[in-house]
Design a protein around this motif. Structure first.
Motif, PDB file in Angstrom:
ATOM      1  N   ILE A   1       3.350 -39.619 -56.096  1.00  0.00           N
ATOM      2  CA  ILE A   1       1.955 -39.087 -56.771  1.00  0.00           C
ATOM      3  C   ILE A   1       1.539 -38.345 -55.453  1.00  0.00           C
ATOM      4  CG2 ILE A   1      -0.426 -39.846 -57.049  1.00  0.00           C
ATOM      5  CD1 ILE A   1       1.264 -40.433 -59.454  1.00  0.00           C
ATOM      6  N   ASP A   2       1.577 -38.568 -54.222  1.00  0.00           N
ATOM      7  CA  ASP A   2       1.185 -37.784 -53.306  1.00  0.00           C
ATOM      8  C   ASP A   2       1.871 -36.371 -53.195  1.00  0.00           C
ATOM      9  OD1 ASP A   2      -0.668 -39.559 -52.190  1.00  0.00           O
ATOM     10  OD2 ASP A   2       0.382 -40.306 -50.644  1.00  0.00           O
ATOM     11  N   ARG A   3       3.109 -36.500 -53.413  1.00  0.00           N
ATOM     12  CA  ARG A   3       3.781 -35.159 -53.709  1.00  0.00           C
ATOM     13  C   ARG A   3       3.518 -34.485 -54.716  1.00  0.00           C
ATOM     14  NH1 ARG A   3       8.315 -38.694 -52.113  1.00  0.00           N
ATOM     15  NH2 ARG A   3       9.112 -38.678 -54.585  1.00  0.00           N
ATOM     16  N   ASP A   4       3.399 -34.953 -56.027  1.00  0.00           N
ATOM     17  CA  ASP A   4       2.851 -34.268 -57.026  1.00  0.00           C
ATOM     18  C   ASP A   4       1.378 -33.864 -56.760  1.00  0.00           C
ATOM     19  OD1 ASP A   4       5.105 -34.792 -58.174  1.00  0.00           O
ATOM     20  OD2 ASP A   4       4.224 -36.459 -59.843  1.00  0.00           O
ATOM     21  N   LEU A   5       0.493 -34.285 -56.218  1.00  0.00           N
ATOM     22  CA  LEU A   5      -0.970 -33.908 -55.812  1.00  0.00           C
ATOM     23  C   LEU A   5      -0.692 -32.878 -54.901  1.00  0.00           C
ATOM     24  CD1 LEU A   5      -3.905 -34.351 -55.991  1.00  0.00           C
ATOM     25  CD2 LEU A   5      -3.934 -36.218 -54.301  1.00  0.00           C
ATOM     26  N   GLN A   6       0.141 -32.955 -53.966  1.00  0.00           N
ATOM     27  CA  GLN A   6       0.266 -31.702 -52.903  1.00  0.00           C
ATOM     28  C   GLN A   6       0.480 -30.497 -53.687  1.00  0.00           C
ATOM     29  OE1 GLN A   6      -0.778 -31.717 -49.822  1.00  0.00           O
ATOM     30  NE2 GLN A   6      -0.220 -29.490 -49.488  1.00  0.00           N
ATOM     31  N   LYS A   7       1.404 -30.620 -54.756  1.00  0.00           N
ATOM     32  CA  LYS A   7       1.904 -29.447 -55.450  1.00  0.00           C
ATOM     33  C   LYS A   7       0.709 -28.869 -56.186  1.00  0.00           C
ATOM     34  CE  LYS A   7       6.572 -30.943 -55.854  1.00  0.00           C
ATOM     35  NZ  LYS A   7       7.652 -31.601 -56.710  1.00  0.00           N
ATOM     36  N   SER A   8       0.145 -29.722 -56.956  1.00  0.00           N
ATOM     37  CA  SER A   8      -1.158 -29.324 -57.823  1.00  0.00           C
ATOM     38  C   SER A   8      -2.093 -28.769 -57.046  1.00  0.00           C
ATOM     39  CB  SER A   8      -1.814 -30.666 -58.657  1.00  0.00           C
ATOM     40  OG  SER A   8      -0.862 -31.151 -59.447  1.00  0.00           O
ATOM     41  N   TRP A   9      -2.199 -29.379 -55.748  1.00  0.00           N
ATOM     42  CA  TRP A   9      -3.376 -28.857 -54.871  1.00  0.00           C
ATOM     43  C   TRP A   9      -2.935 -27.195 -54.391  1.00  0.00           C
ATOM     44  CZ3 TRP A   9      -7.739 -28.102 -53.012  1.00  0.00           C
ATOM     45  CH2 TRP A   9      -7.904 -27.307 -51.762  1.00  0.00           C
ATOM     46  N   GLU A  10      -1.872 -27.069 -54.025  1.00  0.00           N
ATOM     47  CA  GLU A  10      -1.279 -26.002 -53.495  1.00  0.00           C
ATOM     48  C   GLU A  10      -1.208 -24.895 -54.722  1.00  0.00           C
ATOM     49  OE1 GLU A  10       2.785 -26.749 -52.054  1.00  0.00           O
ATOM     50  OE2 GLU A  10       1.973 -27.643 -50.249  1.00  0.00           O
ATOM     51  N   ARG A  11      -0.877 -25.118 -56.000  1.00  0.00           N
ATOM     52  CA  ARG A  11      -1.221 -24.293 -57.157  1.00  0.00           C
ATOM     53  C   ARG A  11      -2.499 -23.818 -57.318  1.00  0.00           C
ATOM     54  NH1 ARG A  11       2.846 -27.476 -60.547  1.00  0.00           N
ATOM     55  NH2 ARG A  11       0.829 -28.211 -61.195  1.00  0.00           N
ATOM     56  N   ALA A  12      -3.592 -24.808 -57.110  1.00  0.00           N
ATOM     57  CA  ALA A  12      -4.747 -24.661 -57.439  1.00  0.00           C
ATOM     58  C   ALA A  12      -5.554 -23.977 -56.374  1.00  0.00           C
ATOM     59  CB  ALA A  12      -5.518 -26.127 -57.529  1.00  0.00           C
ATOM     60  N   ILE A  13      -5.333 -23.940 -55.247  1.00  0.00           N
ATOM     61  CA  ILE A  13      -5.957 -23.255 -54.110  1.00  0.00           C
ATOM     62  C   ILE A  13      -5.245 -21.967 -54.222  1.00  0.00           C
ATOM     63  CG2 ILE A  13      -4.359 -24.197 -52.159  1.00  0.00           C
ATOM     64  CD1 ILE A  13      -8.098 -23.722 -51.878  1.00  0.00           C
ATOM     65  N   SER A  14      -4.009 -21.837 -54.340  1.00  0.00           N
ATOM     66  CA  SER A  14      -3.512 -20.304 -54.369  1.00  0.00           C
ATOM     67  C   SER A  14      -4.166 -19.647 -55.620  1.00  0.00           C
ATOM     68  CB  SER A  14      -1.874 -20.515 -54.705  1.00  0.00           C
ATOM     69  OG  SER A  14      -1.360 -19.065 -55.170  1.00  0.00           O
ATOM     70  N   ARG A  15      -4.439 -20.027 -56.873  1.00  0.00           N
ATOM     71  CA  ARG A  15      -4.957 -19.520 -57.903  1.00  0.00           C
ATOM     72  C   ARG A  15      -6.336 -19.206 -57.459  1.00  0.00           C
ATOM     73  NH1 ARG A  15      -6.010 -20.768 -63.853  1.00  0.00           N
ATOM     74  NH2 ARG A  15      -7.234 -18.902 -64.598  1.00  0.00           N
ATOM     75  N   ALA A  16      -7.207 -20.001 -56.750  1.00  0.00           N
ATOM     76  CA  ALA A  16      -8.629 -19.805 -56.482  1.00  0.00           C
ATOM     77  C   ALA A  16      -8.395 -18.681 -55.352  1.00  0.00           C
ATOM     78  CB  ALA A  16      -9.248 -20.997 -55.738  1.00  0.00           C
ATOM     79  N   ARG A  17      -7.634 -18.572 -54.367  1.00  0.00           N
ATOM     80  CA  ARG A  17      -7.541 -17.596 -53.518  1.00  0.00           C
ATOM     81  C   ARG A  17      -7.138 -16.226 -54.132  1.00  0.00           C
ATOM     82  NH1 ARG A  17      -4.386 -21.379 -49.357  1.00  0.00           N
ATOM     83  NH2 ARG A  17      -6.170 -22.133 -48.111  1.00  0.00           N
ATOM     84  N   THR A  18      -6.283 -16.191 -55.115  1.00  0.00           N
ATOM     85  CA  THR A  18      -5.971 -14.954 -55.813  1.00  0.00           C
ATOM     86  C   THR A  18      -7.084 -14.654 -56.642  1.00  0.00           C
ATOM     87  OG1 THR A  18      -3.569 -15.515 -56.051  1.00  0.00           O
ATOM     88  CG2 THR A  18      -4.477 -13.994 -57.645  1.00  0.00           C
ATOM     89  N   GLU A  19      -7.918 -15.548 -57.371  1.00  0.00           N
ATOM     90  CA  GLU A  19      -8.980 -15.060 -57.987  1.00  0.00           C
ATOM     91  C   GLU A  19     -10.119 -14.445 -57.088  1.00  0.00           C
ATOM     92  OE1 GLU A  19      -9.602 -14.946 -61.256  1.00  0.00           O
ATOM     93  OE2 GLU A  19      -7.419 -15.451 -61.638  1.00  0.00           O
ATOM     94  N   ASP A  20     -10.312 -15.288 -55.913  1.00  0.00           N
ATOM     95  CA  ASP A  20     -11.321 -14.602 -55.038  1.00  0.00           C
ATOM     96  C   ASP A  20     -11.159 -13.297 -54.374  1.00  0.00           C
ATOM     97  OD1 ASP A  20     -12.911 -16.948 -54.980  1.00  0.00           O
ATOM     98  OD2 ASP A  20     -12.265 -17.963 -53.080  1.00  0.00           O
ATOM     99  N   ARG A  21      -9.814 -12.976 -54.280  1.00  0.00           N
ATOM    100  CA  ARG A  21      -9.577 -11.619 -53.822  1.00  0.00           C
ATOM    101  C   ARG A  21      -9.601 -10.520 -54.999  1.00  0.00           C
ATOM    102  NH1 ARG A  21      -5.008 -14.353 -51.580  1.00  0.00           N
ATOM    103  NH2 ARG A  21      -3.678 -13.698 -53.149  1.00  0.00           N
ATOM    104  N   LEU A  22      -9.457 -10.935 -56.181  1.00  0.00           N
ATOM    105  CA  LEU A  22      -9.571  -9.939 -57.234  1.00  0.00           C
ATOM    106  C   LEU A  22     -11.164 -10.022 -57.780  1.00  0.00           C
ATOM    107  CD1 LEU A  22      -6.394 -10.957 -59.377  1.00  0.00           C
ATOM    108  CD2 LEU A  22      -6.852  -8.937 -57.773  1.00  0.00           C
ATOM    109  N   TYR A  23     -11.859 -10.903 -57.327  1.00  0.00           N
ATOM    110  CA  TYR A  23     -13.310 -10.966 -57.681  1.00  0.00           C
ATOM    111  C   TYR A  23     -14.066  -9.615 -57.475  1.00  0.00           C
ATOM    112  CZ  TYR A  23     -18.076 -12.611 -58.428  1.00  0.00           C
ATOM    113  OH  TYR A  23     -19.304 -12.717 -59.129  1.00  0.00           O
ATOM    114  N   ASP A  24     -14.665  -8.963 -58.306  1.00  0.00           N
ATOM    115  CA  ASP A  24     -15.502  -7.850 -58.335  1.00  0.00           C
ATOM    116  C   ASP A  24     -16.961  -7.971 -58.794  1.00  0.00           C
ATOM    117  OD1 ASP A  24     -15.769  -5.267 -57.217  1.00  0.00           O
ATOM    118  OD2 ASP A  24     -14.974  -4.322 -59.082  1.00  0.00           O
ATOM    119  N   GLY A  25     -17.215  -9.063 -59.007  1.00  0.00           N
ATOM    120  CA  GLY A  25     -18.621  -9.298 -59.516  1.00  0.00           C
ATOM    121  C   GLY A  25     -19.694  -9.340 -58.670  1.00  0.00           C
ATOM    122  N   PRO A  26     -20.874  -9.951 -59.123  1.00  0.00           N
ATOM    123  CA  PRO A  26     -22.209 -10.025 -58.208  1.00  0.00           C
ATOM    124  C   PRO A  26     -22.141 -11.123 -57.373  1.00  0.00           C
ATOM    125  CG  PRO A  26     -22.730 -10.828 -60.416  1.00  0.00           C
ATOM    126  CD  PRO A  26     -21.299 -10.088 -60.459  1.00  0.00           C
TER     127      PRO A  26
END
Length: 124
Positions: A35-60
């Protein structure tokens, strides 16, 4: 009713079929590690997506807030999980079941967190 509940719990928990406390604990530890391994993988995908979205964000408003908020959320979730599972395990003190209760709690909460991350970040 209790027999149905026990049968349902046994089918959901492969460790419930073990015959000794030692086997149950070892099985639970292996389950938690997975479970810890799966959680780490899910976390890495989630934070990667959030960082990508943050870089691309062009709103107010300021950019970079999603990854920071997600990181804070995960840190708080870790603290909550630890405290909750300790509290749940203490109902068996001073018995042998304390570790089993804590393992079961951490497994249950880890599975729930994986689902939260995957649903929120559309990984399913």
């Amino acid at each position: 009713m209790l027999l149905v509940l026990a049968a349902t719990m046994a089918s959901q928990n492969p460790c419930a079929q073990m015959s000794s406390a030692y086997e149950m604990r070892e099985c639970g530890v292996k389950q938690l590690e997975a479970i810890d391994r799966d959680l780490q993988k899910s976390w890495e995908r989630a934070i990667s997506r959030a960082r990508t979205e943050d870089r691309l964000y062009d709103g107010p408003g300021p950019a970079g807030e999603w990854a920071a908020a997600l990181t804070k959320s995960q840190q708080n979730w870790n603290r909550y999980r630890d405290a909750q599972c300790t509290a749940e395990s203490l109902k068996m003190r001073p018995g042998n079941g304390t570790m089993g209760l804590e393992l079961n709690c951490r497994i249950r909460m880890g599975q729930a967190r994986i689902t939260e991350l995957e649903v929120h970040f559309d990984f399913r």
